[in-house]
Write a protein that holds these residues in place. Structure first.
Motif, mmCIF file in Angstrom:
data_model
loop_
_atom_site.group_PDB
_atom_site.id
_atom_site.type_symbol
_atom_site.label_atom_id
_atom_site.label_comp_id
_atom_site.label_asym_id
_atom_site.label_seq_id
_atom_site.Cartn_x
_atom_site.Cartn_y
_atom_site.Cartn_z
ATOM 1 N N SER A 238 32.778 -40.375 31.139
ATOM 2 C CA SER A 238 32.609 -39.950 32.511
ATOM 3 C C SER A 238 33.476 -38.806 32.991
ATOM 4 O O SER A 238 33.486 -38.190 34.015
ATOM 5 C CB SER A 238 33.056 -41.276 33.551
ATOM 6 N N LYS A 261 39.652 -39.137 42.876
ATOM 7 C CA LYS A 261 38.877 -40.285 42.404
ATOM 8 C C LYS A 261 39.640 -41.480 42.058
ATOM 9 O O LYS A 261 40.816 -41.321 41.747
ATOM 10 C CB LYS A 261 38.264 -39.791 41.243
ATOM 11 N N ILE A 263 39.070 -44.616 40.059
ATOM 12 C CA ILE A 263 38.125 -45.457 38.921
ATOM 13 C C ILE A 263 38.679 -46.777 38.697
ATOM 14 O O ILE A 263 39.926 -46.950 38.391
ATOM 15 C CB ILE A 263 38.566 -44.869 37.556
ATOM 16 N N GLU A 264 37.844 -47.622 38.923
ATOM 17 C CA GLU A 264 38.154 -49.090 38.795
ATOM 18 C C GLU A 264 37.451 -49.526 37.241
ATOM 19 O O GLU A 264 36.127 -49.480 37.336
ATOM 20 C CB GLU A 264 37.577 -49.893 39.940
ATOM 21 N N THR A 278 33.807 -48.682 37.881
ATOM 22 C CA THR A 278 33.164 -48.041 39.056
ATOM 23 C C THR A 278 34.043 -46.898 39.670
ATOM 24 O O THR A 278 35.413 -46.949 39.249
ATOM 25 C CB THR A 278 33.285 -49.357 40.247
ATOM 26 N N ILE A 279 33.571 -45.811 39.976
ATOM 27 C CA ILE A 279 34.352 -44.715 40.291
ATOM 28 C C ILE A 279 34.078 -44.378 41.757
ATOM 29 O O ILE A 279 32.837 -44.294 42.467
ATOM 30 C CB ILE A 279 33.787 -43.092 39.727
ATOM 31 N N ARG A 280 34.897 -44.034 42.709
ATOM 32 C CA ARG A 280 34.833 -43.834 44.048
ATOM 33 C C ARG A 280 35.623 -42.460 44.076
ATOM 34 O O ARG A 280 36.704 -42.066 43.477
ATOM 35 C CB ARG A 280 35.531 -44.681 45.071
ATOM 36 N N VAL A 458 27.613 -39.454 40.727
ATOM 37 C CA VAL A 458 28.647 -40.719 40.699
ATOM 38 C C VAL A 458 27.860 -42.101 40.908
ATOM 39 O O VAL A 458 28.311 -42.920 40.202
ATOM 40 C CB VAL A 458 29.514 -40.658 41.809
ATOM 41 N N ASN A 462 27.898 -45.362 38.468
ATOM 42 C CA ASN A 462 28.529 -46.567 38.637
ATOM 43 C C ASN A 462 27.219 -47.516 38.417
ATOM 44 O O ASN A 462 27.572 -48.709 37.910
ATOM 45 C CB ASN A 462 28.632 -46.375 40.214
ATOM 46 N N THR A 463 25.970 -47.200 38.475
ATOM 47 C CA THR A 463 25.025 -48.148 38.397
ATOM 48 C C THR A 463 24.820 -48.444 36.821
ATOM 49 O O THR A 463 24.679 -49.560 36.461
ATOM 50 C CB THR A 463 23.710 -47.303 38.748
ATOM 51 N N GLY A 466 28.656 -50.323 35.904
ATOM 52 C CA GLY A 466 29.175 -51.351 36.828
ATOM 53 C C GLY A 466 28.947 -52.863 35.736
ATOM 54 O O GLY A 466 27.935 -52.843 35.322
ATOM 55 N N SER A 477 42.738 -50.165 38.363
ATOM 56 C CA SER A 477 42.205 -48.901 39.169
ATOM 57 C C SER A 477 42.997 -47.910 38.633
ATOM 58 O O SER A 477 44.277 -47.897 38.580
ATOM 59 C CB SER A 477 41.966 -49.382 40.432
#
Length: 1524
Positions: A238, A261, A263-264, A278-280, A458, A462-463, A466, A477
């Motif tokens: 990623s 970003k 990143i969880e 998961t990335i926000r 993104v 995540n899909t 996840g 995170s």
């Protein structure tokens, strides 16, 4: 931060002198500071500079100190080198002691102020120690060069399971702390990585992800994606994908993240394996799409695509021959490449990352089409016409390409770019756009398109990454976001960035405050509330509704005629001299610059920042044209997916949809803070050391500004408000015990010792507190204590110097006196000798003169006598004639007289000479007598000394014998006392009675004596007393008889207990017999089944199912072996399998299937028990495999097998092939790989050589798994107090020795060959050696001379024990050489000759690392800068080995010679198998042979039966030798 008083200074105190922007005046020995204007640009100010020095003179009256500076190698500070400078007390700060130099943790330093902080960071940066702790916070300084050795897999292994502060500061330590806290506390964690652009946030995030991916793989339960790709690889991939689409080159950083970003990473609760991620993302810099500053680039993906796309791809994406300089969106910054970076290679990396992340090839094509379409859109230009604008005909081709790539209608796109539609009530108006408005619409579409593409990518990540929402998990995170920014011109982007940093700083302050409270509570410290700078007022100014900067900005954006002037005026009206009471607290953080009417100043926690309102409203509006969204939603490509959920404005009166950027960012920031507050945070502050992006340059002014912006200085200030100095009791006593005499501290607890020391130092009790393990001191107290320590040292130094000088003077005087006496004695001797020679010469000359005078006189006398005689003769002749008788008589008389006179004179001379000779002889005799007497005395003295020595030796020998006898007697006495103790306890009452009886008898005797004396006076009293005495004696005798009865009862009771013990022992023997009988019964049952199967196999050996018979036997054999108890069984299956296969080969059978069957059977048994970690089982089959290989690969068997199997090869060729096979590194893995049973039916390709290779593979893997099991057990003591670096070794309870001892004992019990045991010990010793060495490279506390001696001793203990087991020398070479390096002279050992002789295994990188970790004491010499420079030059050479961390699990290859020489007697193998099985097998074979003989030779049998002396036929054994 530390206020320095002149009372805290003494001579010889080490200090820092501030020489920033100063010059040295040699005449007055003072510093001259240059004058600067108040409004001078900060970037033009010189760097902060301090020099080290020692105080030599103190002027308390004028607060002036004289400092002698150290020698300086920095060219910019050469004018201050080795000078005596007079400075004011305000320009001097205390320097930390030498033991705090290059400290891992800043908070452990004695003095916390800017000079010491910067000096510590600069010194560590110079030594490539880029990580430093500040309490729980990690400071990471960007090295601007590759430090690959810092991030090897061995480094990850070294930090796994280690406490945070045990090893050197590292990003892996923070990751490990977060990971362990998550698992232990069952709580989500977060790591906040902040810093300005170019500080290394992206690289730090990469290393965190790398560590977590490694931990996920170690768990062994990682999740697999649909394509079979592990989630760890997806997490790592990623990063390059996000970098390609979200990073760009800026003036400060070649790979700057232009977005934030979060990143969880989701972990399973059970195993800690990664289950998803998961990335926000936050605040993507969309404006970079359409414009870049000079020297900057657009996002990397544009340049990567143009450089790495193939000709076919360029054709599909309508790029043709266009390059980066041909696109307006790429050439705006006049920079299209990055030095040292290949965009083509990066493109391949990006495409590969997209594949791993689950982006299909079709989605990749659509993504690149959108990227290409944005470039084409940027080349579309407009020309002005009378009623609006038109597309420039020169660029119409680019617009067509844009529409073709997105598959949208060209006319509709052109319409949205040329005009705007406005609906008024029921009428629709079309308003043409200006050129500026058309360009704005074009750029708005490009930015919107790229932003949606980035969000979609993104979403795809995540899909695919996840975790399953139905499962519960824990998470860590990672936040990678901009640091605080303050430029000359600051716009809305900087406003948002600083707003987010204000939020993070508030959370950071609260967390640090909470940590301080937790430590005080843990240590039991009474504390009061600590005040810290709360920035809530600044946050209220920015985001507190209804009146704040964000709400006012959003309100202004709704007015069409609003501009920067109206926005600025409204803000000034509200926050300058506010009339609303609620705005007063926030207004304190707002101010107005004097000469900038459209700007305002916000006083942030780090620094006031001036914001220019220009473009604020335009950037905040972020208008979206709904018609463009409608057009893109109707596209048949990826665009439709991007805009599927886009909301179109329902307000028909405006053609632009308004969405406030500030409100969106505020909402996302609120969610981010909620996520962080729900976790336990960890902090990493990334620091940029210089603006030149060059390694080795440390700009102090830039660094201190970042430390202030990052909240480091604030955290230190919070620490100073409480108890900044925290020292363990042992550390405090060790450093400051010299202040108090040792006699006052003996036999006291550590806390009491510290209390006495503090009282002795007159420290106010309110300025310190005692915790459970530490001593807490208030600010400025450590300076007083250091002053007293320094004062004591100075006084001691004076006394020591005085005593030393006195000693030297006395020694010199004694030497001079001794020399003077020697010289004077020699001179006197020389003078005496010269005098003696002179006397001898005088005496000789006198004697010569005397003799000469005698000779002369005698000659003259003789001449005269002759003359006289002649005269007399003549006279006598004459007179004779005259006188005859009378004359003759006279002549005779004269002659007689003369003769008598001469005789008298001669006698006198003779007697004098005789007396002198006798005197000389007497002196000689006396001298000889004295010499004899001296020799006699010397002999008697030597004899006396010898006698005394012999007597002393005899006394020592007798003393030792006495001590030995005493010890033996004491031991015997102790044994006798132990033996007698029970009897004494039982007869205690009896002894008391006997004593009483004795006393009574003694008293009676006294009375009887008294009665006898007075017998004449009272006979009646005597008789009565006698009766009474008799009566008492009878009573005492009766008491004694009762005591004897009790003793007899006790003896009977002990006999009863003894009988009970014998009964129990008999029961145990009975149980043991029953167990033995049960075991024999089980063996008999197994023998019966084996006998039955063997009988069937032998009787049917000519049938077609002979392979099935062998298969049944083999399956049964391994089934029974799987069920057996291996603790007392020797490796018999190897012998049985060997002879079964030998029999099969000898009878010409087809062996391929039997080979495969044997291989699969062994694999099946090993695979069944592989995860049990049963040492007995592992060692048992390890011994079987080693024995089986030895039996098959010895030269005789191998040659016979190859001959009977018709193999076209030689023994040497097979041995060479086995050696080559054993050198394959992949072979040295555990059973988890390549241990599947081969169930294929084809046997043609499976020959004897393949069978031997499979046996080698299973043998090596079994040994590797055995080593791994032992290594796993060794890992815990090697990482805790049982390691060689801590504690003391050599005892029977040493965990390392115990584990190795059990391993050796187990292998020898199962008859593993000594050669293989030695090989295993070498492998384990290498693991211990390398693991310990790797920890030494990461632990500063063990890199000292004292610790090195302790480690060397511990290593020698392990060496001795292992060498004793192996019967050869096996050493921990790396540990030994590392300790040698620490103890040796650091500046000499780096020379080639000394290094090769002393530390040949260590590379220059390892030597430099150990030197950087070395912490000398105050009286030890450290490593000089010249030595570090020499090592740096060596490391720059390409041929230099730069290896740092070693690989502990590196395999030591096995050779065929080791296997072939692993011989144990075959008879031992056979005899260890149950004898009933042997007898049964021999009986079956003999019966079969007898039956064959009877069928073939009936006549011979008759002859043998009728014979008187029948001959017994020779039986052939099934196992190759005659049975007993």
């Amino acid at each position: 931060m530390n206020v320095l008083s002149i009372n805290n200074l003494t001579t010889t105190t080490s200090v820092f002198v501030d020489v920033t922007d100063c010059s040295y005046d040699p005449e007055s020995s003072t510093l001259i500071k240059k004058k600067r204007t108040a409004n001078e640009d900060e970037s033009q100010l010189p760097d902060l500079q301090w020099v080290n020095g020692v105080v030599i003179k103190i002027d308390e009256k004028n607060n002036i100190v004289t400092v002698h500076t150290d020698k300086i190698t920095d060219k910019s500070l050469m004018s201050f080198s080795d000078k005596q400078i007079k400075v004011g007390i305000e320009d001097v700060t205390l320097k930390n002691p030498s033991n705090c130099e290059a400290a891992d943790d800043i908070t452990t330093m004695s003095y916390l102020h800017e000079p010491s902080l910067l000096y510590n960071l600069a010194l560590r940066y110079e030594r490539d120690l880029i990580y430093t702790y500040t309490g729980p916070i990690l400071i990471a300084v960007n090295p601007y060069k590759s430090l690959t050795s810092f991030y090897e897999s061995q480094t990850i292994d070294a930090y796994v399971g280690q406490p945070m502060f045990k090893l050197s500061p590292h990003v892996y330590a923070i990751a490990e702390n977060a990971f362990r806290s998550m698992l232990n506390d069952n709580m989500d964690q977060s790591i906040l990585v902040t810093g300005e652009s170019g500080a290394g946030k992206t690289e730090t995030t990469k290393h965190l992800l790398k560590y977590f991916a490694a931990m996920g793989k170690k768990s062994g339960n990682s999740k697999q994606s649909g394509g079979g790709i592990s989630i760890e690889n997806q997490v790592l991939s990623s990063t390059p994908m996000l970098e390609a689409f979200g990073n760009a080159k800026t003036l400060r950083n070649d790979n700057s993240s232009r977005f934030g970003k979060f990143i969880e990473i989701q972990f399973s609760k059970a195993y800690g394996s990664i289950q998803g991620a998961t990335i926000r993302t936050y605040l993507l810099e969309k404006s970079r799409i359409v414009r870049q500053a000079t020297g900057e680039r657009n996002y990397h993906i544009f340049y990567q695509m143009l450089s790495g796309a193939t000709d076919q791809e360029r054709k599909e994406w309508l790029l043709g021959d266009l390059q980066a300089n041909d696109f307006e969106y790429l050439k705006g910054g006049d920079c299209v490449s990055i030095q040292g970076v290949s965009d083509c290679h990066e493109y391949e990396t990006t495409i590969n990352a997209m594949k791993i992340l689950g982006v299909t090839s079709g989605q990749q094509q659509d993504t690149m089409k959108i990227v290409s379409s944005i470039l084409h859109l940027g080349n579309v230009n407009f020309v002005k016409e009378q009623e609006g604008v038109l597309i420039d005909p020169k660029t119409i081709n680019h617009l067509n390409n844009f529409c073709k790539l997105l598959n949208v209608d060209v006319d509709r796109i052109v319409k949205t770019l040329q005009q705007r539609t406005i609906t008024v009530v029921t009428e629709t108006l079309t308003v043409p756009l200006t050129v500026e408005q058309a360009i704005s619409a074009r750029d708005s579409l490009a930015m919107l398109l790229y932003n949606k593409l980035f969000d979609w990518l993104v979403f795809i990540m995540n899909t695919n990454m996840g975790a399953d929402s139905s499962t519960s998990f824990l998470s860590i995170s990672i936040l990678d976001i901009y640091g605080f920014e303050s430029f000359k011109n600051n716009s809305l982007e900087q406003f948002h960035i600083n707003y987010s940093n204000e939020k993070l700083q508030q959370q950071y302050n609260q967390h640090i405050f909470k940590l301080s409270q937790q430590e005080y509570i843990k240590e039991g410290i009474q504390w009061t509330n600590i005040e810290f700078n709360d920035n809530q007022g600044c946050l209220d100014l920015i985001d507190k509704p209804p009146l704040c900067i964000i709400s006012i900005m959003d309100e202004e954006c709704k007015f069409p005629k609003a501009n920067e002037k109206t926005l600025s005026d409204k803000l000034d009206k509200l926050f300058i001299n506010p009339t609303i009471k609620n705005l007063v607290p926030a207004s304190a953080y707002y101010s107005k610059p004097r000469f900038e009417p459209t700007s305002f100043i916000v006083k942030h926690y780090a620094d006031p920042v001036t914001y220019d309102c220009k473009y604020f409203l335009d950037k905040n509006r972020d208008y979206v044209i709904p018609d463009q969204i409608n057009i893109l939603q109707g596209a048949s490509c990826l665009c439709a997916k991007l805009f599927f959920n886009a909301q179109v404005s329902t307000n028909k009166n405006q053609n632009f949809q308004f969405s406030s950027v500030a409100m969106q960012f505020k909402d996302s920031l609120t969610k981010l803070m909620d996520s962080i507050n729900a976790t336990y945070p960890h902090y990493i502050r990334c620091i940029k050391p210089n603006s030149l992006k060059k390694p080795g340059v440390f700009t102090k002014r830039l660094v201190i500004k970042q430390l202030k912006c990052g909240g480091i200085l604030e955290s230190i200030r919070i620490t100073l408000e409480g108890y900044p100095t925290k020292k363990s009791y042992q550390e405090f006593i060790q450093r400051y015990k010299l202040v108090v005499p040792v006699s006052q501290l003996s036999k006291l607890s550590e806390r009491d010792q510290c209390l006495i020391m503090l009282k002795k130092m007159n420290i106010d009790p309110s300025q310190y507190q005692f915790g459970s393990t530490k001593l807490f001191l208030r600010a400025n107290q450590i300076e007083k204590i250091e002053y007293m320590r320094q004062f004591t040292l100075n006084s001691s130094q004076t006394i020591i110097a005085k005593m030393f000088k006195g000693y030297k003077t006395k020694k010199w005087y004694a030497s001079v006196k001794r020399s003077t006496l020697l010289l004077s004695s020699a001179a006197r001797g020389l003078a005496s000798r010269r005098e003696l020679v002179h006397l001898r010469k005088v005496r000789a000359s006198e004697m010569v003169q005397s003799l000469f005078r005698q000779f002369k006189t005698r000659r003259e006398h003789n001449r005269k006598v002759r003359l006289i005689k002649s005269i007399q003769r003549l006279a006598r002749i004459k007179i004779s004639y005259d006188r005859s008788g009378h004359d003759q008589l006279l002549h005779q008389n004269a002659t007689s007289i003369q003769s008598a006179c001469r005789a008298f004179m001669i006698r006198k001379v003779f007697y004098e000479m005789l007396r002198e000779a006798r005197a000389v002889q007497l002196i000689k005799k006396e001298k000889e007598g004295l010499e004899v007497h001296v020799h006699t005395l010397q002999y008697e003295l030597e004899r006396e000394i010898k006698i005394r020595t012999q007597l002393e030796r005899e006394q020592e020998r007798r003393a030792k014998e006495s001590e030995t006898q005493i010890k033996v007697l004491s031991q015997k006495s102790q044994e006798q006392n132990t033996h007698v103790q029970s009897l004494q306890q039982q007869n205690k009452n009896l002894s008391q009675q006997v004593n009483t009886l004795k006393n009574a008898l003694a008293e009676e005797q006294k009375q009887r004596t008294k009665l006898e004396e007075n017998v004449k006076e009272g006979s009646k009293n005597f008789s009565s007393t006698k009766e009474e005495t008799s009566r008492r004696i009878d009573e005492l005798l009766q008491t004694i008889s009762q005591l004897k009865i009790k003793v007899h009862e006790h003896q009977q009771e002990s006999l009863y207990h003894k009988n009970d013990a014998e009964v129990l022992r008999a029961k145990l023997n009975l149980i043991e017999k029953e167990r033995t009988m049960f075991k024999k019964r089980k063996e008999a049952e197994m023998n019966f089944e084996i006998e039955r199967l063997l009988k069937n196999m032998i009787h049917n050996k000519l049938a077609s199912d002979e392979q099935e018979a062998a298969e049944r036997f083999m399956v049964f054999l391994f089934f029974e072996m799987n069920q057996m108890d291996y603790t007392d069984v020797l490796p018999s299956p190897a012998f049985l399998i060997y002879h079964l296969i030998s029999y099969w080969v000898a009878n010409g059978k087809n062996c391929e299937r039997l080979f495969k069957l044997t291989n699969n059977s062994i694999k099946g048994v090993t695979k069944l028990h592989v995860h049990t970690n049963d040492y007995d089982w592992l060692t048992y089959w390890f011994s079987n495999l080693a024995s089986l290989l030895h039996l098959f690969t010895n030269e005789a068997t191998l040659s016979e097998m190859l001959t009977k199997l018709d193999c076209n090869t030689t023994v040497e060729s097979v041995v060479s092939q086995i050696n080559h096979f054993l050198c394959n590194p992949d072979l040295y893995q555990t059973f988890d790989q390549d241990m599947d049973v081969d169930n294929s039916s084809t046997d043609g390709d499976y020959n004897f050589i393949t069978f031997i290779e499979d046996l080698c593979s299973m043998f090596v893997r079994t040994m590797t798994h055995l080593n791994k099991s032992i290594v796993d057990e060794l890992t815990l003591p090697l990482r805790t107090d049982g390691s060689l670096l801590d504690g003391s070794h050599g005892t029977s309870k040493d965990p390392i020795i115990l584990i190795l001892s059990r391993c050796v004992r187990n292998m020898r019990k199962h008859k593993v060959g000594e050669g293989v045991i030695v090989h295993v010990l070498r492998q384990l010793s290498y693991f211990i050696d390398v693991s310990t060495f790797n920890q030494m490279l990461l632990r500063k506390d063990v890199c000292s001379i004292d610790k090195a001696m302790s480690i060397k001793w511990n290593a020698s203990i392990v060496d001795t024990q292992v060498s004793e087991w192996a019967d050869e020398q096996i050493h921990l070479d790396y540990v030994r050489q590392a300790t040698t390096l620490l103890v040796a002279h650091k500046n000499e050992i780096v020379q080639q000759e000394v290094r090769v002789q002393s530390v040949p295994l260590l590379t220059f990188a390892q030597i430099e690392k150990i030197f950087t970790m070395f912490s000398p004491s105050e009286f030890e010499q450290g490593v000089t800068p010249k030595t570090f420079s020499f090592l740096s030059e060596k490391l720059k050479q390409e041929s230099t080995d730069k290896t740092l961390m070693l690989q502990p699990d590196k395999p030591l290859f096995i050779t065929s010679a080791l296997i072939r020489n692993n011989a144990v007697e075959a008879q031992l193998y056979f005899l260890s198998f149950p004898m009933v099985v042997k007898d049964g097998i021999e009986k079956i074979w003999n019966d079969q042979q007898t039956k064959e003989r009877e069928e073939k030779k009936p006549e011979q049998d008759k002859v043998n039966s009728n014979s008187n002396t029948p001959t017994r036929p020779k039986k052939k054994s099934f196992f190759g030798f005659s049975p007993k």
